[in-house]
Design a protein around this motif. Structure first.
Motif, short mmCIF file in Angstrom:
data_model
loop_
_atom_site.label_atom_id
_atom_site.label_comp_id
_atom_site.label_asym_id
_atom_site.label_seq_id
_atom_site.Cartn_x
_atom_site.Cartn_y
_atom_site.Cartn_z
N HIS A 128 93.56 48.57 23.15
CA HIS A 128 93.09 47.31 22.59
C HIS A 128 93.22 46.13 23.55
O HIS A 128 92.74 45.03 23.24
CB HIS A 128 93.85 47.00 21.29
N SER A 129 93.87 46.32 24.68
CA SER A 129 94.09 45.19 25.59
C SER A 129 92.79 44.65 26.16
O SER A 129 92.72 43.47 26.53
CB SER A 129 95.03 45.61 26.74
N ALA A 130 91.74 45.47 26.21
CA ALA A 130 90.45 44.98 26.70
C ALA A 130 89.89 43.88 25.81
O ALA A 130 89.08 43.05 26.27
CB ALA A 130 89.45 46.13 26.82
N GLU A 131 90.29 43.87 24.55
CA GLU A 131 89.80 42.83 23.65
C GLU A 131 90.25 41.44 24.10
O GLU A 131 89.54 40.46 23.90
CB GLU A 131 90.29 43.09 22.21
N TRP A 132 91.43 41.36 24.71
CA TRP A 132 91.89 40.08 25.23
C TRP A 132 90.99 39.61 26.37
O TRP A 132 90.75 38.42 26.54
CB TRP A 132 93.34 40.19 25.71
N LEU A 133 90.50 40.57 27.16
CA LEU A 133 89.58 40.23 28.23
C LEU A 133 88.27 39.69 27.66
O LEU A 133 87.73 38.69 28.13
CB LEU A 133 89.30 41.45 29.10
N LYS A 134 87.74 40.38 26.65
CA LYS A 134 86.47 39.98 26.07
C LYS A 134 86.54 38.59 25.45
O LYS A 134 85.55 37.86 25.46
CB LYS A 134 86.04 41.00 25.02
N ARG A 135 87.70 38.26 24.91
CA ARG A 135 87.86 36.93 24.30
C ARG A 135 88.15 35.84 25.34
O ARG A 135 88.24 34.66 24.99
CB ARG A 135 88.98 36.96 23.25
N GLY A 136 88.32 36.24 26.58
CA GLY A 136 88.59 35.26 27.63
C GLY A 136 89.97 34.66 27.57
O GLY A 136 90.20 33.56 28.08
N THR A 143 94.28 48.49 30.89
CA THR A 143 93.53 49.02 29.75
C THR A 143 93.45 50.55 29.83
O THR A 143 93.68 51.14 30.87
CB THR A 143 92.10 48.46 29.71
N ALA A 144 93.07 51.15 28.71
CA ALA A 144 92.83 52.58 28.67
C ALA A 144 91.36 52.89 28.88
O ALA A 144 90.98 54.05 28.97
CB ALA A 144 93.30 53.17 27.35
N SER A 145 90.53 51.86 28.96
CA SER A 145 89.09 52.04 29.16
C SER A 145 88.76 51.89 30.63
O SER A 145 89.15 50.92 31.28
CB SER A 145 88.31 51.00 28.35
N SER A 146 88.04 52.88 31.17
CA SER A 146 87.62 52.80 32.57
C SER A 146 86.34 52.00 32.73
O SER A 146 85.97 51.64 33.85
CB SER A 146 87.42 54.21 33.13
N LYS A 147 85.64 51.73 31.63
CA LYS A 147 84.41 50.95 31.69
C LYS A 147 84.73 49.48 31.82
O LYS A 147 85.44 48.92 30.98
CB LYS A 147 83.58 51.19 30.43
N PRO A 148 84.25 48.81 32.87
CA PRO A 148 84.60 47.40 33.05
C PRO A 148 84.06 46.53 31.92
O PRO A 148 82.93 46.72 31.46
CB PRO A 148 83.94 47.04 34.38
N VAL A 149 84.87 45.63 31.45
CA VAL A 149 84.39 44.59 30.55
C VAL A 149 83.43 43.71 31.34
O VAL A 149 83.63 43.48 32.53
CB VAL A 149 85.58 43.77 30.00
N THR A 150 82.40 43.22 30.70
CA THR A 150 81.41 42.39 31.39
C THR A 150 82.10 41.21 32.08
O THR A 150 82.85 40.46 31.46
CB THR A 150 80.37 41.86 30.39
N GLY A 151 81.84 41.08 33.38
CA GLY A 151 82.44 40.00 34.15
C GLY A 151 83.76 40.36 34.79
O GLY A 151 84.40 39.50 35.41
N PHE A 152 84.17 41.63 34.68
CA PHE A 152 85.47 42.06 35.22
C PHE A 152 85.29 43.22 36.19
O PHE A 152 84.36 44.02 36.06
CB PHE A 152 86.42 42.47 34.09
N GLU A 153 86.18 43.29 37.16
CA GLU A 153 86.26 44.43 38.07
C GLU A 153 87.30 45.41 37.53
O GLU A 153 88.33 45.00 36.98
CB GLU A 153 86.68 43.97 39.47
N ALA A 154 87.03 46.72 37.67
CA ALA A 154 87.92 47.75 37.16
C ALA A 154 88.46 48.60 38.29
O ALA A 154 87.70 49.06 39.15
CB ALA A 154 87.21 48.63 36.14
N TYR A 155 89.78 48.83 38.31
CA TYR A 155 90.44 49.62 39.34
C TYR A 155 91.25 50.72 38.66
O TYR A 155 92.26 50.44 38.01
CB TYR A 155 91.37 48.75 40.18
N THR A 265 93.63 51.68 33.57
CA THR A 265 92.76 50.94 34.49
C THR A 265 93.21 49.49 34.55
O THR A 265 93.59 48.90 33.53
CB THR A 265 91.29 51.01 34.01
N TRP A 266 93.18 48.93 35.75
CA TRP A 266 93.48 47.51 35.95
C TRP A 266 92.15 46.77 35.98
O TRP A 266 91.27 47.08 36.79
CB TRP A 266 94.23 47.31 37.25
N GLN A 267 91.97 45.83 35.06
CA GLN A 267 90.74 45.05 35.03
C GLN A 267 91.08 43.58 35.27
O GLN A 267 92.01 43.04 34.67
CB GLN A 267 90.03 45.21 33.68
#
Length: 294
Positions: A128-136, A143-155, A265-267
């Protein structure tokens, strides 16, 4: 919109410290000055930014603007380094979302390797940590998602391997005839919080789908380990954190060689990636030393 730096600093301090008095002390001004700066910023933006209370909290707009102020500090620090300019006043602040097990096991090593940064961590489940990214609301997240959130780089960082463990006495009481679906449906387990689905995933992969055993809610990584050793229930623990307990017999796996790998993944926000390059390198280095690599 050009915003007054002193007003941004006042907003960030109030939301970080919780009171106008504490913010005033941190910025070496009076509480009245803090109140005036917040009001002026609210008048300029045309919306409430601070919910007065004990403690004070931010509205959605207030939290977004406070993060913008922190981003400015990070970008200015990067520019100062690149131009060999005199460093600004004090360290910069960075807000990150990270899961509790990473924080308890490997992430602090990354934090310690970075100088000049004050970390503001939001602890949330890796799913769920990607949700913090989406909300800015954060500049980076594990995150546990390897798919980058829009506007973010994923490592990709590697996998955090989990083992289902319990005490020998618990195993003898609940799983004397093995970890059968019938026994697993009755034996109490431990859940970090309502977002934690590791126990369910492990049961689906290793025992049977649709099992819903009774559960203790324990929002602490160390409490998971201690509670398992005390016989309170079984739970999913980072394998590296319980390896010694397994070797000594304090804990035993429910099913040998049934680890549950969770890829991490580090985003990081693309616009902030250059300013956070040192943090990213530290995160990657610590992850390589602790997480399982492909």
């Amino acid at each position: 919109m050009n915003m007054d730096p002193s007003q941004l600093a006042a907003l960030s301090a109030v939301l970080r410290l919780g009171t106008f008095e504490a913010a005033a002390h941190a910025l070496a001004v009076t509480p009245s000055a803090i109140s005036q700066r917040i009001k002026a910023l609210e008048d300029r933006t045309g919306t409430a930014l601070v919910l007065r209370g004990a403690p004070c909290t931010g509205t959605a707009a207030g939290l977004r603007i406070a993060k913008h102020a922190e981003d400015i500090g990070l970008l200015e620090a990067q520019l100062a380094r690149e131009l060999a300019l005199e460093a600004g006043h004090g360290p910069v602040r960075l807000r990150i979302a990270v899961n509790a097990d990473s924080l308890a096991s490997w992430f602090i090593g990354a934090m310690a390797a970075v100088e000049g940064v004050l970390f503001d961590l939001l602890v949330d489940d890796q799913d769920h940590s990607a949700e913090w990214l989406k909300r800015g609301e954060v500049s980076a997240a594990v995150t546990a998602s390897s798919k980058p959130v829009t506007g973010f780089e994923a490592y990709p960082l590697g996998t955090l391997d989990y083992a289902a463990t319990a005490s020998p006495a618990f195993m003898a009481r609940w799983f004397a005839d093995g970890v059968t679906p019938e026994a697993a449906a009755k034996a109490p387990c431990m859940i970090f919080n309502a977002k934690d689905n590791l126990q369910r995933l492990w049961l689906e992969r290793n025992v049977a789908p649709g099992l819903a055993p009774s559960a203790h809610f324990l929002p602490s990584t160390q409490a998971f380990i201690d509670a398992a050793a005390a016989g309170l229930g079984w739970g999913m623990n980072p394998l590296a954190m319980v390896a010694q307990d397994i070797r000594t017999g304090r804990l035993v796996p429910l099913i040998p060689d049934s680890t549950l790998p969770v890829p991490l993944t580090w985003q990081v926000a693309r616009v902030m990636a250059p300013a956070l390059a040192e943090v990213t390198r530290a995160v990657q280095k610590s992850a390589r030393q602790y997480l399982t690599q492909d």
